[in-house]
Design a protein around this motif. Structure first.
Motif, short mmCIF file in Angstrom:
data_model
loop_
_atom_site.label_atom_id
_atom_site.label_comp_id
_atom_site.label_asym_id
_atom_site.label_seq_id
_atom_site.Cartn_x
_atom_site.Cartn_y
_atom_site.Cartn_z
N ASP A 71 44.23 4.61 24.48
CA ASP A 71 44.67 5.92 24.97
C ASP A 71 45.88 6.47 24.20
O ASP A 71 46.33 7.59 24.46
N HIS A 72 46.40 5.71 23.25
CA HIS A 72 47.61 6.15 22.56
C HIS A 72 47.38 7.31 21.61
O HIS A 72 48.28 8.10 21.37
N VAL A 73 46.18 7.40 21.02
CA VAL A 73 45.95 8.50 20.09
C VAL A 73 46.10 9.84 20.81
O VAL A 73 46.78 10.75 20.32
N ASP A 74 45.52 9.96 22.02
CA ASP A 74 45.66 11.21 22.79
C ASP A 74 47.13 11.48 23.11
O ASP A 74 47.59 12.61 23.03
N LEU A 75 47.84 10.41 23.51
CA LEU A 75 49.27 10.57 23.84
C LEU A 75 50.05 11.08 22.62
O LEU A 75 50.89 11.98 22.74
N LEU A 76 49.73 10.54 21.45
CA LEU A 76 50.44 10.95 20.23
C LEU A 76 50.11 12.39 19.86
O LEU A 76 50.99 13.15 19.46
N VAL A 77 48.85 12.77 20.02
CA VAL A 77 48.45 14.15 19.73
C VAL A 77 49.20 15.11 20.65
O VAL A 77 49.76 16.12 20.20
N ARG A 78 49.23 14.80 21.94
CA ARG A 78 49.92 15.68 22.91
C ARG A 78 51.40 15.82 22.59
O ARG A 78 52.00 16.87 22.77
N SER A 79 52.01 14.76 22.07
CA SER A 79 53.46 14.77 21.85
C SER A 79 53.84 15.46 20.54
O SER A 79 55.01 15.76 20.33
N GLY A 80 52.86 15.69 19.66
CA GLY A 80 53.19 16.30 18.37
C GLY A 80 53.94 15.36 17.45
O GLY A 80 54.62 15.79 16.52
N ALA A 81 53.81 14.06 17.67
CA ALA A 81 54.47 13.08 16.80
C ALA A 81 53.82 13.06 15.42
O ALA A 81 52.67 13.51 15.25
N CYS A 82 54.56 12.59 14.44
CA CYS A 82 54.01 12.38 13.10
C CYS A 82 53.95 10.88 12.86
O CYS A 82 54.80 10.14 13.35
N VAL A 83 52.97 10.47 12.09
CA VAL A 83 52.80 9.05 11.80
C VAL A 83 53.05 8.82 10.31
O VAL A 83 52.60 9.61 9.48
N ALA A 84 53.78 7.76 9.98
CA ALA A 84 53.88 7.32 8.59
C ALA A 84 53.24 5.94 8.51
O ALA A 84 53.74 4.98 9.10
N TYR A 85 52.13 5.89 7.80
CA TYR A 85 51.40 4.63 7.65
C TYR A 85 51.69 4.08 6.25
O TYR A 85 51.60 4.81 5.26
N CYS A 86 52.04 2.79 6.18
CA CYS A 86 52.36 2.13 4.92
C CYS A 86 51.32 1.03 4.69
O CYS A 86 51.54 -0.13 5.07
N PRO A 87 50.17 1.39 4.11
CA PRO A 87 49.04 0.45 4.07
C PRO A 87 49.33 -0.86 3.34
O PRO A 87 48.98 -1.93 3.83
N ARG A 88 49.98 -0.77 2.17
CA ARG A 88 50.21 -2.02 1.43
C ARG A 88 51.21 -2.91 2.16
O ARG A 88 51.06 -4.13 2.17
N ALA A 89 52.20 -2.28 2.80
CA ALA A 89 53.19 -3.09 3.54
C ALA A 89 52.53 -3.75 4.75
O ALA A 89 52.79 -4.92 5.05
N SER A 90 51.67 -3.00 5.45
CA SER A 90 50.98 -3.60 6.61
C SER A 90 50.13 -4.78 6.18
O SER A 90 50.14 -5.83 6.82
N ASP A 91 49.41 -4.61 5.07
CA ASP A 91 48.57 -5.71 4.58
C ASP A 91 49.42 -6.89 4.12
O ASP A 91 49.05 -8.06 4.30
N TYR A 92 50.56 -6.58 3.51
CA TYR A 92 51.47 -7.63 3.00
C TYR A 92 51.87 -8.57 4.13
O TYR A 92 51.88 -9.79 3.96
N PHE A 93 52.18 -8.00 5.31
CA PHE A 93 52.59 -8.83 6.45
C PHE A 93 51.40 -9.30 7.29
O PHE A 93 51.58 -9.96 8.31
N GLY A 94 50.19 -8.91 6.86
CA GLY A 94 48.99 -9.35 7.58
C GLY A 94 48.70 -8.58 8.86
O GLY A 94 48.00 -9.07 9.75
N HIS A 95 49.20 -7.33 8.97
CA HIS A 95 48.92 -6.50 10.16
C HIS A 95 47.73 -5.59 9.92
O HIS A 95 47.59 -5.08 8.82
N PRO A 96 46.94 -5.28 10.95
CA PRO A 96 46.96 -5.93 12.26
C PRO A 96 46.21 -7.26 12.21
O PRO A 96 45.30 -7.43 11.42
N HIS A 97 46.61 -8.16 13.08
CA HIS A 97 45.91 -9.46 13.18
C HIS A 97 45.78 -9.81 14.66
O HIS A 97 45.92 -8.95 15.52
#
Ligand SMILES: [Zn+2]
Length: 417
Positions: free
Chosen positions: A273-299
């Motif tokens: 349900d968080h995607v709807d919550l984020l859309v309603r709030s007008g938040a912005c997301v910064a996704y760092c794909p290589r960093a997430s993979d580096y730490f093994g997220h998500p696991h």
């Protein structure tokens, strides 16, 4: 800008932006740093007065936005993840200790700026992680634009000190100068208490925070235990005044998000349900794909990162690199390589990736989106990526399937913005 500025006509294998320009072959007509027109060579026509730049084997792209980086950690070269987050943090602690010496922090930031330029980046959302102003000063002395988010930490009884420092630091410099805005970043809800978040929101400045990066973060927020509790104890950061919210990190910040648009960095672990919550709030997301993979997220049996679903739902989803040490490109720090990572890893739509790396990044930093497209008006920079003799049927796909560095035709210069 005066009408006397030199005109340049770039003719290339292709010209592509995220506002629907996709011309192969393509052309861009510029006057100084302003785009006059972009499209197919026949649309643009001939211009006797213009200097012609021939790029028959390159794709021309707009300058890109790295919405989340730590340029002050650029001395740490890429290295394999040591397996435990605590061991990784020791490298950061050593860097911070070295930066206590005169001039080192500034030199590290200048290196980060140089590597960002090499990565095709004109605008950054940079975290000034030592809680000092040198990173802001470095940006304001160089060609990059964007926001320098001064980072703060403080739990429980330590919040008041952090809030006092925040007031003193932020009050000592202009909010905007030479193309670089001042921002504030409470580090994360496991290292910053609610009062510190409140104080950051009250500044009215752009906000960024790390959120839902790891399962350990979720654990300490829900139940005040686990590896991050031990870490906080060891660092002396935990104290008798600490109150954890007892809920998921996204829910912990839901009220803040209702009040202010916040750049949320990572979001590796969210619930349905968080995607709807984020859309309603007008938040912005910064996704760092290589960093997430580096730490093994998500696991831990959790679903893959939801960036595609977030983008489809209408969220602003920008790309970031996090710090240089997580990257597989020692000679540059840029989001073109994050696009490539998602293209290769997920087969992600190239048009979506370009939108994330340009317009969504600009939106996340509060910049004019036209600076990172070829619509008429000022442009943040113009990039060329050589096709290495393999044009293929789709030039943007070819760019994403390669690993070569981009180069500047019109390099960034945010000082006048
Ligand atoms: Zn970060």
């Amino acid at each position: 800008m005066s009408g006397q500025a030199e005109r340049k006509l770039i003719r290339a294998a292709a010209v592509i932006d995220a506002r629907g320009i996709e011309a192969a072959p393509g052309a861009v007509l510029l006057e100084g740093r302003r785009v006059i027109a972009a499209g197919s060579p026949s649309d643009i026509g001939t211009h006797e007065e213009a200097v012609v730049i021939e790029e028959p084997s390159a794709v021309i792209l707009p300058a890109m936005v790295n919405a989340h980086c730590h340029l002050d950690l650029s001395r740490l070269e890429p290295r394999p993840f040591p397996g435990r987050f605590e061991s990784w943090l020791e490298g950061i602690a050593a860097t911070r200790a070295a930066q206590e010496r005169e001039g080192v922090l500034r030199a590290d930031c200048d290196l980060g700026i140089e590597l960002s330029l090499a990565g095709g980046v004109a605008f950054v959302g940079d975290i000034a992680g030592a809680g000092k102003l040198e990173p802001l000063e470095a940006l304001r002395s160089g060609p990059l634009g964007g926001v320098s988010f001064i980072e703060f930490f403080g739990l429980g009884t330590r919040q008041q000190d952090a809030i006092a420092r925040m007031g003193a630091l932020l009050g000592s410099v202009p909010d905007h100068d030479r193309g670089v805005g001042l921002g504030v970043s409470p580090h994360a809800p496991y290292s910053c208490g609610a009062e510190l978040y409140e104080a950051a929101m009250d500044t009215g400045l752009p906000l960024a925070t790390h959120l839902a990066e790891s399962l350990e973060e979720e654990q300490v927020l829900r139940s005040e235990d686990g590896p991050f509790r031990e870490l906080a104890d060891n660092l002396g950061a935990w104290n008798e005044g600490v109150v954890m919210p007892g809920v998921h990190p996204v829910d912990a910040l839901a009220e803040c998000m209702d009040r202010r648009s916040i750049m949320l960095v990572h979001l590796n672990y969210i619930e349905d349900d968080h995607v709807d919550l984020l859309v309603r709030s007008g938040a912005c997301v910064a996704y760092c794909p290589r960093a997430s993979d580096y730490f093994g997220h998500p696991h831990g049996g959790r679903p893959d990162h939801q960036y595609g679903r977030m983008f489809q739902a209408g969220l602003t989803v920008a790309l970031g690199t996090d710090s240089r040490t997580c990257l597989d490109t020692p000679d540059r720090i840029g989001v073109l390589d994050e696009m490539r990572h998602l293209f290769v890893r997920d087969g992600a739509d190239p048009a979506m990736l370009l939108e994330m790396a340009t317009r969504h990044g600009a939106r996340a930093l509060g910049l004019d989106e036209s600076l990172v497209t070829f619509e008429p008006g000022p442009v943040g920079g113009v990039l060329a990526v050589d096709l290495m003799g393999r044009p293929g049927p789709d030039p943007l796909q070819s760019v994403l399937a390669q690993r070569n560095a981009p180069r500047w035709i019109i390099p960034p210069d945010a000082t006048g913005l």
